[in-house]
Each structure stands twice: as structure tokens, then as C-alpha cells.
Design an enzyme around this catalytic site. Sequence first.
Site, mmCIF file in Angstrom:
data_model
loop_
_atom_site.group_PDB
_atom_site.id
_atom_site.type_symbol
_atom_site.label_atom_id
_atom_site.label_comp_id
_atom_site.label_asym_id
_atom_site.label_seq_id
_atom_site.Cartn_x
_atom_site.Cartn_y
_atom_site.Cartn_z
ATOM 1 N N LYS A 1 48.888 38.862 49.734
ATOM 2 C CA LYS A 1 48.716 37.630 49.105
ATOM 3 C C LYS A 1 48.172 38.390 47.854
ATOM 4 O O LYS A 1 48.614 37.024 46.972
ATOM 5 C CB LYS A 1 48.075 36.734 49.833
ATOM 6 N N ASN A 2 46.859 38.731 46.946
ATOM 7 C CA ASN A 2 45.986 38.528 46.382
ATOM 8 C C ASN A 2 46.377 39.363 45.099
ATOM 9 O O ASN A 2 46.834 39.061 43.864
ATOM 10 C CB ASN A 2 44.776 39.372 46.086
ATOM 11 N N CYS B 1 34.326 25.891 46.571
ATOM 12 C CA CYS B 1 34.873 26.533 47.301
ATOM 13 C C CYS B 1 34.089 26.770 48.418
ATOM 14 O O CYS B 1 32.954 26.164 48.370
ATOM 15 C CB CYS B 1 35.224 27.622 46.422
ATOM 16 N N ARG C 1 32.262 28.899 42.119
ATOM 17 C CA ARG C 1 33.045 29.352 41.535
ATOM 18 C C ARG C 1 33.871 29.324 40.241
ATOM 19 O O ARG C 1 34.706 28.527 40.278
ATOM 20 C CB ARG C 1 34.537 29.612 42.615
ATOM 21 N N ASP D 1 36.258 40.157 50.999
ATOM 22 C CA ASP D 1 37.621 39.408 51.336
ATOM 23 C C ASP D 1 37.227 40.242 53.258
ATOM 24 O O ASP D 1 37.700 39.991 54.233
ATOM 25 C CB ASP D 1 38.431 39.518 51.039
ATOM 26 N N ARG E 1 47.101 30.316 55.702
ATOM 27 C CA ARG E 1 46.741 30.264 54.009
ATOM 28 C C ARG E 1 46.802 32.220 53.232
ATOM 29 O O ARG E 1 46.971 32.596 52.684
ATOM 30 C CB ARG E 1 45.701 30.038 53.496
HETATM 31 N N1 EPU Z 1 32.679 35.492 38.854
HETATM 32 C C1 EPU Z 1 32.193 33.569 37.358
HETATM 33 N N2 EPU Z 1 33.003 33.465 36.020
HETATM 34 C C2 EPU Z 1 34.066 33.682 35.881
HETATM 35 C C3 EPU Z 1 35.517 34.315 37.392
HETATM 36 C C4 EPU Z 1 34.648 35.091 38.095
HETATM 37 O O1 EPU Z 1 31.239 34.302 37.543
HETATM 38 O O2 EPU Z 1 34.682 32.794 35.218
HETATM 39 C C5 EPU Z 1 32.336 35.515 39.445
HETATM 40 C C6 EPU Z 1 32.581 35.169 40.872
HETATM 41 O O3 EPU Z 1 31.854 34.029 40.993
HETATM 42 C C7 EPU Z 1 31.939 35.628 41.753
HETATM 43 C C8 EPU Z 1 32.964 37.380 41.226
HETATM 44 O O4 EPU Z 1 32.930 36.661 39.388
HETATM 45 O O5 EPU Z 1 30.993 35.987 42.002
HETATM 46 C C9 EPU Z 1 34.058 37.731 41.405
HETATM 47 O O6 EPU Z 1 35.420 37.492 41.289
HETATM 48 P P1 EPU Z 1 36.858 37.152 40.634
HETATM 49 O O7 EPU Z 1 37.095 36.402 39.741
HETATM 50 O O8 EPU Z 1 36.748 38.762 41.146
HETATM 51 O O9 EPU Z 1 36.929 36.284 42.828
HETATM 52 P P2 EPU Z 1 38.792 35.498 42.340
HETATM 53 O O10 EPU Z 1 39.732 36.395 41.444
HETATM 54 O O11 EPU Z 1 39.060 34.479 42.618
HETATM 55 C C10 EPU Z 1 39.616 37.457 44.076
HETATM 56 C C11 EPU Z 1 40.913 37.132 45.435
HETATM 57 C C12 EPU Z 1 39.473 36.793 46.687
HETATM 58 C C13 EPU Z 1 37.734 37.410 46.381
HETATM 59 C C14 EPU Z 1 37.583 37.254 44.946
HETATM 60 C C15 EPU Z 1 36.350 38.712 44.932
HETATM 61 C C16 EPU Z 1 42.211 36.532 44.658
HETATM 62 C C17 EPU Z 1 43.865 35.350 45.553
HETATM 63 N N3 EPU Z 1 41.588 35.817 44.884
HETATM 64 O O12 EPU Z 1 39.230 36.187 43.056
HETATM 65 O O13 EPU Z 1 40.200 36.780 47.781
HETATM 66 O O14 EPU Z 1 37.327 37.108 47.017
HETATM 67 O O15 EPU Z 1 38.629 37.994 43.984
HETATM 68 O O16 EPU Z 1 37.394 39.678 45.792
HETATM 69 O O17 EPU Z 1 42.833 37.178 44.203
HETATM 70 C C18 EPU Z 1 40.429 35.984 49.174
HETATM 71 O O18 EPU Z 1 41.914 36.433 49.978
HETATM 72 O O19 EPU Z 1 40.227 35.648 51.093
HETATM 73 C C19 EPU Z 1 39.981 35.772 48.624
HETATM 74 C C20 EPU Z 1 39.252 34.740 48.736
#
Ligand code: EPU
Length: 422
Positions: A22-23, A117, A122, A308, A400
Site C-alpha cells: 500500500k505505502n 490523525c 502529523r 507500523d 484501508r
Molecule cells: N514529520 C514532520 N513534518 C513533516 C512530515 C513528517 O515532522 O512535514 C514527522 C512525522 O510527524 C513523524 C515522522 O516525521 O514523526 C515521520 O513521518 P513520515 O512523513 O515519514 O510519515 P508519512 O510519510 O506521513 C508513512 C506511512 C505511515 C508510517 C510513516 C512512518 C505512507 C502512506 N504512510 O507516513 O504508514 O507510519 O510513514 O513510517 O507511506 C500505515 O501504513 O499504517 C501508516 C500510518
Amino acid sequence: MDKYVIDGGRRLEGAVAAQGSKNACLPMMAAALLAEGVTTLRNVPRLADIETMAAVLRALGAGVEWIGPHEVAIDASTVDKHVAPYDLVRRMRASLAVLGPLVARFRRAEVSLPGGCAFGPRPVDLHLKALRELGATVELEGGYIVAEAPALVGKRINLSGPAGPSRGATANLLMAATLAEGVTVIEDAAREPETVDLVNMLTAMGARIEGAGSAELVVTGVEELRPAEYEVMRDQIEAATYLLAGAITGGDVTVEGADPEYLTPFTAALAEADVAVEPAAGGLRLRGELPVGPVEVRTAPYPGFPTDLQPQTTALLTLASGRSVIVEGIYPDRYNHAPELARLGANVEVTPPTAIINGVHKLYGAYVMASDLRAGAALVLAGLAAGGETNVRRIYHIDRGYEDLEEKLTSLGAAIRRVAEE
Ligand code: EPU
């Protein structure tokens, strides 16, 4: 709304195959926007989140069609709008992935802010920073991110966040940089295999990217990209969830497509808990025996223990022979499953970012409620182990991310059915 009714306490045995990731797939669907023409993705999981991304792309004017059970064709030649509306983005934060591609190809994007969230704040600051550094003007107006860029120019950009690299911001910057002028160097980039998979897809589209899998990605902009055909990697979080279903029922489960390298920190934690996992049949085989030993786990960006998998691992550790400690290094508040697990008889004390799990001998069936995708998966796992009947409500969260969950678990010998609730 549907719920799962689980008659727990059965030992699971057999083999299942991991779905497409998915991701990995979600940003790839957005990447299709970068090229005029039809991009085809294979091994696409059939999930609510994939349908949400399809709806976002259609809202932009793209054609999105299932051309096989797990094959999607995305025609980005008809894109004529640049707005990702609140109604879709609020359902799925990953919709943000259209920001980079839209700005890169059309020089303009309006993407709703995703909002709250279930497991804490986030932020999106790194996504905005990435585009600003490339030369875009980015404003927040009426709940929308409005980005405009007559030109994008590559430079050295550090994407460090408070919890380490951001997967989503790395994806957005990567996609925008493919069509920027000159060279973009992304420092402290995400190293997850899903990011590497995106790099491979962009490369198949004609992008020039070096350093995939390392903390520094070097993107040399090109004039245009072409559509591609690409097969999405397997979903390692889903794969590990089925391995845990074997562990928590003292069973014997093989997951075809589980990747030993990706899952190293996970299998290392299992080894510490005296749970044996070995390579088998193009994947991994887990032979479980309860109780497992107590362990200490700290979640971290790849190659660390994946956040995750934290809720599902917590479910297993509720039945450990002692006291386990979890430190959540990415989302300090990602413990909505803890009070629900307590309803099944577990003993979990949460003081963010830490959870102390005092193992119990047995879990008992009860009504519980899923609050998000992985918390929901954790409750299903606990229900498989609990004596009697467990009802897991609000399973739209689980839909999801897990395709055919009840079919797969049933094939392993579980008694689980989906029931429509009033
Ligand atoms: N963060 C910031 N600022 C930003 C973006 C992120 O401070 O602008 C912080 C977040 O708050 C968090 C960390 O950086 O503490 C990592 O967040 P990241 O941006 O890597 O997360 P994401 O890309 O929004 C993806 C996965 C999530 C998974 C996270 C962490 C996808 C679609 N989602 O989210 O997956 O938990 O990486 O590994 O790839 C799930 O599948 O259940 C899921 C939530």
C-alpha cells in the site's frame, strides 16, 4: 458499518501470500501525474486507500481504471485541474503525494491540509519546505496548501525532521525534483524500501536519480518523463502481520513474499522473544509457541523497527512471560490500541512515548473498537488468541490496508467473519 466476529483460541497453520505494498503504491499512483500518457501499475492491492488515491487523481481529470484484478492504468494526459479537495484528503493523508507531481508538471497545486490523525499530530512542514527550497511559493489559504512555481531549480535540501527522515516529504521532493532544472541533493532522505521502489519507478519513467536506499539522493532534472509499466513491491507490514498471527496462536505460518532483509529488526525482536522465523518458500516461516519471551522494542525509521508494526507486536507481547517495553520513536501517542487490548484482559501501561506490557496468561473475548489501521490489526490478532468471541468494530480502518483479511486468516484456520452492524 461492518465488524469482525472472531472465535478465538485456534492455532493457525498454513501459507498466505503478501499483497502489493500500500505505502509503496500510493505515491507511485501520484507519480503517474508526472508524464503525459498511460502509466500501468501491477501488483496493486485492492484497498480503500488505493480507491481514495484513484478518486484524487480522477478529481484532477486523470483516467484511472482497473484493467486486471491487481492492475491499474492511469491516464494523466487528461489532467486539467490542480485541486485535491478536502473531502478526499481528509480521508487519507497520503493524498498529499500529488503536491510534488502537480507543481512539477503543471507549476501549480492546491492540496487540502490533511487535518488530524488518530495517533497524534502529523505536521506537513517538511513537504512545504521541500517545495519552497526548490523555488515554489507556498501559502496556506482556507485550509489549502497553495503552491505555485514558474520554475523549479535544484539545490541541496536537508529534510531532517524531529523524528528523523520523512517518507512522505522525501517522496514529494523526489517527484518534484525529477522535472526541476539542475541537480537536487536530498539530505537525510528516507531510506525505506518503499522509497527505493518509488525511485525505481521514476527511473523507469526516465528520471535520473542516484543513491536510492542511502540517506542522500541525487536527482538530476530532465525535460520530461514518459509513462511506464511498473510492478509494486510486496507489503512487508501486511506480511509481518500474518507472521504475528502465527506467533500469537502458537501456530506455524508461512508468508510468501515476506522479505527477510526488510523485516530484520522485526525478526530480531521475535528471536529475542524466542520465536523462530526462517526463510521458506520465497518468504518467511514462523513457528510459534506460547508464551513468548518479553522484549524491548524501539521504533525508528528504516532500517529500524517499523512503527507500523508496533501495535501488532504489542498485541503479541500481551501474552509474553514477563515485562516488555516499547518506545515509540516516531509517533509518541500511537497507543490507541492499549485501552482496547485491556478490554481483552491485557495489562499495558502507557506513558508516551513508552508502553510497559506486563504479560498475562490468557486473553478473553470482548467488544473492542479499531481507531486506526494498525491498531485495528492489533485487535484482530489479540482476538485470534483470546478465548471466546471477540467483536472488532469500525473495521473500515482495517479495510484501508489489508486486502481479503478474513479470507486469508480463514485459510490459515481462523474462525473470523465480517458482519454488517446496524
Ligand atoms: N514529520 C514532520 N513534518 C513533516 C512530515 C513528517 O515532522 O512535514 C514527522 C512525522 O510527524 C513523524 C515522522 O516525521 O514523526 C515521520 O513521518 P513520515 O512523513 O515519514 O510519515 P508519512 O510519510 O506521513 C508513512 C506511512 C505511515 C508510517 C510513516 C512512518 C505512507 C502512506 N504512510 O507516513 O504508514 O507510519 O510513514 O513510517 O507511506 C500505515 O501504513 O499504517 C501508516 C500510518
